[in-house]
Design an enzyme around this catalytic site. Structure first.
Site, PDB file in Angstrom:
ATOM      1  CB  ALA A   1      16.883 -45.867  -7.894  1.00 33.82           C
ATOM      2  CB  SER A   2      18.630 -48.680 -11.865  1.00 29.28           C
ATOM      3  OG  SER A   2      18.521 -47.350 -12.356  1.00 29.28           O
TER       4      SER A   2
ATOM      5  CG  ASN B   1      25.273 -44.706 -12.347  1.00 33.42           C
ATOM      6  OD1 ASN B   1      26.049 -44.563 -11.405  1.00 33.42           O
ATOM      7  ND2 ASN B   1      25.548 -45.484 -13.367  1.00 33.42           N
TER       8      ASN B   1
ATOM      9  CD  GLU C   1      26.052 -48.565  -1.982  1.00 28.52           C
ATOM     10  OE1 GLU C   1      25.393 -49.511  -2.474  1.00 28.52           O
ATOM     11  OE2 GLU C   1      26.636 -47.709  -2.672  1.00 28.52           O
TER      12      GLU C   1
ATOM     13  CD  GLN D   1      22.671 -51.972  -2.421  1.00 28.22           C
ATOM     14  OE1 GLN D   1      21.968 -51.055  -2.024  1.00 28.22           O
ATOM     15  NE2 GLN D   1      23.803 -51.754  -3.070  1.00 28.22           N
TER      16      GLN D   1
ATOM     17  CB  CYS E   1      14.282 -49.789 -19.967  1.00 25.12           C
ATOM     18  SG  CYS E   1      14.672 -50.351 -21.646  1.00 25.12           S
TER      19      CYS E   1
END
Length: 193
Positions: free
Chosen positions: A9-10, A12, A87, A89, A181
């Protein structure tokens, strides 16, 4: 059969909250888990922390951490029902393949939670491999200020303006990143992509 999952996800979106809820569910049923987070994130101090106040102790990985060795040693001492990584990524490609091996050979489900892209819209190396080899990809939804799904992570400076260049990794929270977005992300960068 154990699987490798990637929850992405992005910023937050509640990834850490989801991880902590999954950990709670396993532990509530008397099952052992092992939590990991990136040592790079100095805000965590060896904890997985969510913005809503939930937290749990965790191990910390660096690029040199051998996850296969650490997890299987722990599994030999106390059988693990699940491995949870926050985390994700920041995992190296080798570590993602170790996670796949943990699922495939040790039979431990591996749940990885992380960002898909950086502040420029580029994939993180760990996320790229997870997107390529995970058995299951689950998008955790977040919302842009316009109400659309937030999929991008805009880095902002102290002045609140978009940062367009710099190191891929810079630790920060709401003061440094805004989930947007794609349309508003592109507008904030001045359509420089």
């Amino acid at each position: 059969m154990a699987k490798l999952y990637f929850y992405y996800a992005s910023m937050n979106a509640g990834k850490s909250t989801n991880l902590l809820q999954a950990d709670f569910n396993y532990r509530e049923r008397g099952m052992a888990t092992m939590l990991w987070t990136a040592a790079l994130d100095t805000r965590s101090e060896g904890m997985v922390r969510s913005r809503i106040g939930l937290e749990a102790d965790s191990h910390r990985f660096t690029p040199g951490t051998d996850l296969w060795k650490a997890v299987t040693q722990q599994h030999d001492e106390t059988p693990l029902a699940c491995l949870l990584i926050d985390e994700a990524q920041f995992l190296t490609a080798k570590q993602v393949w170790q996670c796949a091996r943990i699922a495939d050979e040790a039979g431990i489900p591996v749940l990885c939670y992380g960002l898909r892209t950086d502040f420029r819209g580029d994939l993180f190396p760990g996320s790229a491999v997870l997107l390529g080899i995970a058995d299951s990809l689950i998008e955790v939804k977040s919302v842009c200020h316009c109400g659309r799904k937030a999929t991008m992570n805009l880095r902002v400076g102290e002045d609140g303006m978009a940062v367009k260049a710099g190191a891929q990794t810079e630790v920060g929270g709401n003061e440094r990143y805004v989930a947007l977005c794609r349309r508003h992300f592109s507008q904030a960068l001045g359509d420089t992509k």
